[in-house]
Design an enzyme around this catalytic site. Structure first.
Site, PDB file in Angstrom:
ATOM      1  N   TYR A 102      47.834  53.778  48.455  1.00 41.48           N
ATOM      2  CA  TYR A 102      46.720  54.355  49.226  1.00 41.48           C
ATOM      3  C   TYR A 102      47.213  55.344  50.280  1.00 41.48           C
ATOM      4  O   TYR A 102      46.453  56.191  50.747  1.00 41.48           O
ATOM      5  CB  TYR A 102      45.908  53.255  49.920  1.00 41.48           C
ATOM      6  CG  TYR A 102      45.213  52.284  48.966  1.00 41.48           C
ATOM      7  CD1 TYR A 102      45.322  52.435  47.592  1.00 41.48           C
ATOM      8  CD2 TYR A 102      44.455  51.237  49.440  1.00 41.48           C
ATOM      9  CE1 TYR A 102      44.704  51.557  46.717  1.00 41.48           C
ATOM     10  CE2 TYR A 102      43.821  50.357  48.579  1.00 41.48           C
ATOM     11  CZ  TYR A 102      43.963  50.515  47.219  1.00 41.48           C
ATOM     12  OH  TYR A 102      43.339  49.636  46.358  1.00 41.48           O
ATOM     13  N   LYS A 128      54.497  43.571  40.153  1.00 41.55           N
ATOM     14  CA  LYS A 128      54.581  44.006  38.755  1.00 41.55           C
ATOM     15  C   LYS A 128      56.031  44.455  38.540  1.00 41.55           C
ATOM     16  O   LYS A 128      56.323  45.607  38.207  1.00 41.55           O
ATOM     17  CB  LYS A 128      53.570  45.157  38.536  1.00 41.55           C
ATOM     18  CG  LYS A 128      53.340  45.558  37.105  1.00 41.55           C
ATOM     19  CD  LYS A 128      52.547  44.545  36.305  1.00 41.55           C
ATOM     20  CE  LYS A 128      52.412  44.998  34.857  1.00 41.55           C
ATOM     21  NZ  LYS A 128      51.901  43.949  33.965  1.00 41.55           N
ATOM     22  N   ASP A 131      48.937  40.710  36.693  1.00 41.82           N
ATOM     23  CA  ASP A 131      47.984  40.400  35.610  1.00 41.82           C
ATOM     24  C   ASP A 131      47.852  38.885  35.427  1.00 41.82           C
ATOM     25  O   ASP A 131      46.749  38.352  35.266  1.00 41.82           O
ATOM     26  CB  ASP A 131      48.358  41.097  34.296  1.00 41.82           C
ATOM     27  CG  ASP A 131      49.859  41.227  34.082  1.00 41.82           C
ATOM     28  OD1 ASP A 131      50.635  40.772  34.942  1.00 41.82           O
ATOM     29  OD2 ASP A 131      50.260  41.780  33.042  1.00 41.82           O
ATOM     30  N   ASP A 152      44.135  44.378  47.564  1.00 40.54           N
ATOM     31  CA  ASP A 152      42.749  44.840  47.649  1.00 40.54           C
ATOM     32  C   ASP A 152      41.928  44.161  46.549  1.00 40.54           C
ATOM     33  O   ASP A 152      40.862  43.588  46.787  1.00 40.54           O
ATOM     34  CB  ASP A 152      42.751  46.378  47.474  1.00 40.54           C
ATOM     35  CG  ASP A 152      41.408  46.997  47.779  1.00 40.54           C
ATOM     36  OD1 ASP A 152      40.485  46.266  48.159  1.00 40.54           O
ATOM     37  OD2 ASP A 152      41.278  48.225  47.623  1.00 40.54           O
ATOM     38  N   ASP A 177      39.490  40.289  46.790  1.00 37.92           N
ATOM     39  CA  ASP A 177      38.061  40.247  46.450  1.00 37.92           C
ATOM     40  C   ASP A 177      37.799  39.201  45.365  1.00 37.92           C
ATOM     41  O   ASP A 177      36.784  38.503  45.386  1.00 37.92           O
ATOM     42  CB  ASP A 177      37.577  41.626  45.977  1.00 37.92           C
ATOM     43  CG  ASP A 177      37.034  42.459  47.136  1.00 37.92           C
ATOM     44  OD1 ASP A 177      37.396  42.155  48.298  1.00 37.92           O
ATOM     45  OD2 ASP A 177      36.255  43.394  46.896  1.00 37.92           O
TER      46      ASP A 177
END
Ligand code: NAD
Length: 364
Positions: A143, A193, A226, A250, A254
């Protein structure tokens, strides 16, 4: 202790839930013999309406003069037609995060036994409840890295986002995860990852070295993003502290909020590199959800996330653990007594935002 708080209610349900949270803050401080000095300032859409700017200079100045920021939420349909850079969230929350170098987002994901039926997950997956915390790096990664979009050979268009992490950035967020884990079940899961990303390989190396050197009492596990997304649904009870970089956090936080039932229950703390007058992390404390325009102005919002954000503020920015616990216990007892706002009532009788706030206040 004398607490100086900048109160930024924001838009739509922001002022409603803030009105329920402030009396709780005042009451718990009075009980503990502390004093409170707070001032309220417009931010987001309210800032645009009052001063033509989502983060007015006077609001920023008040935040600078405070020990901590208590934030509601910002944005909504009224300002949706503004250019993206002027939109309430982008033009107030992101500048506040960078100005105060709020690098650590701490989001508890708690599903108490009394609320098991509010989770969308099957009962057998959550029988023992959910109690985890997501520690998300907030000022680095994709970001904030260099971005560009340009036309390339053959009239094609190329867009680039860059993910950059430094050892020092990973170390300081690991320290937040270690401190959090020490006060809990002492287990950290690093989500990354590392089978594909260079930055993830660095995260693994730095986090493992930091824990080995400074926190041998903490156990560490690694999980690819994942798999983590699946495990959160299959066995959410296995997680204690989840540590991860900005974008993975992020998305995952959620998902965490939704498995725990309602956004209306989810508080969050964004902690800075700077310290307040008490030598504690300067922080911004806010509900995890947004401004809920669909229920705004109807006394339907759940004030728990805002009230629990007050508890996080007392714990992290003032070290007032006993007061934080009193608020959390008052929320627990209110829910255990069957008093619920509509979002957590599972179709049964519910009360409004004001009554929920009053019920929590009464149980303090
Ligand atoms: P939202 O979180 O506002 O709402 C999603 C759903 O959750 C809605 O059905 C809403 O009614 C419900 N909900 C959220 N908080 C609740 C509460 N306290 N009590 C009961 N129900 C609650 O997300 P959205 O609809 O995508 O966004 C609305 C606006 O909020 C947008 O303008 C968005 O940009 C903004 N937003 C702001 C923040 C922030 O200020 N940090 C965060 C997310 C979204």
């Amino acid at each position: 202790m004398h607490l100086k708080i900048a109160v930024l209610p924001g838009d739509y349900i922001g002022p409603e839930v803030m009105s329920a949270a402030l009396p709780v803050l005042e009451a718990v401080l009075k009980k503990g013999g502390h004093t409170l000095e707070h001032s309220t300032h417009p931010v987001g859409g309210a800032g645009i309406d009052a001063h033509g700017k989502a983060l007015p200079d006077s609001t920023l100045a008040a935040c600078q003069a405070a020990d901590a920021i208590l934030f509601g939420s910002v944005g909504g349909p009224k300002w949706e037609k503004l250019p993206p850079k002027e939109q309430p969230e982008r033009a107030s929350l992101l500048p506040l995060r960078s100005h105060f170098r709020l690098f650590a987002n701490v989001r508890p994901g708690l599903l108490p036994q009394a609320l098991l039926e509010t989770s969308p997950l099957r009962a057998d997956r959550i029988a023992s409840g959910i109690d985890m915390v997501c520690i998300r790096e907030l000022t680095g990664g994709l970001y904030f890295g260099a971005k560009s979009t340009k036309e390339i050979a053959g009239g094609d268009i190329e867009a680039i986002d860059t993910m950059v992490y430094r050892q020092s950035e990973i170390e300081r967020i690991t320290d937040v995860a270690i401190a959090t884990a020490r006060a809990r079940r002492k287990h950290i899961t690093l989500v990354d990852k590392a089978n594909v990303l260079e930055t993830s390989v660095l995260w693994r190396k730095v986090v493992a070295a930091r824990i080995a050197a400074t926190a041998p009492d903490i156990t560490l596990a690694f999980l690819y993003i994942d798999n983590a997304a699946m495990q959160l649904i299959l066995r959410p009870g296995q997680f204690d502290v989840v540590l991860t970089e900005n974008m993975f956090g992020d998305i995952l936080s959620d998902e965490m909020a939704v498995v725990c039932g309602s956004l209306g229950m989810m508080a969050s703390a964004s902690l800075g590199a700077g310290h307040n007058r008490y030598g504690k992390p300067f922080g911004l404390y806010e509900p995890s959800g947004g401004t809920a325009p669909d229920i705004a102005g109807q006394d339907k919002a759940n004030p728990c996330a805002q009230i629990l954000s007050v508890a996080l503020m007392l714990r992290h920015s003032f070290g007032l653990e006993a007061e934080a616990k009193q608020i959390e216990n008052a929320v627990d007892r209110t829910i255990a007594d069957g008093i619920r706002t509509a979002d957590i009532a599972s179709g049964k009788a519910s009360v409004g935002c004001k009554a929920m706030g009053a019920a929590i206040l009464a149980r303090l």
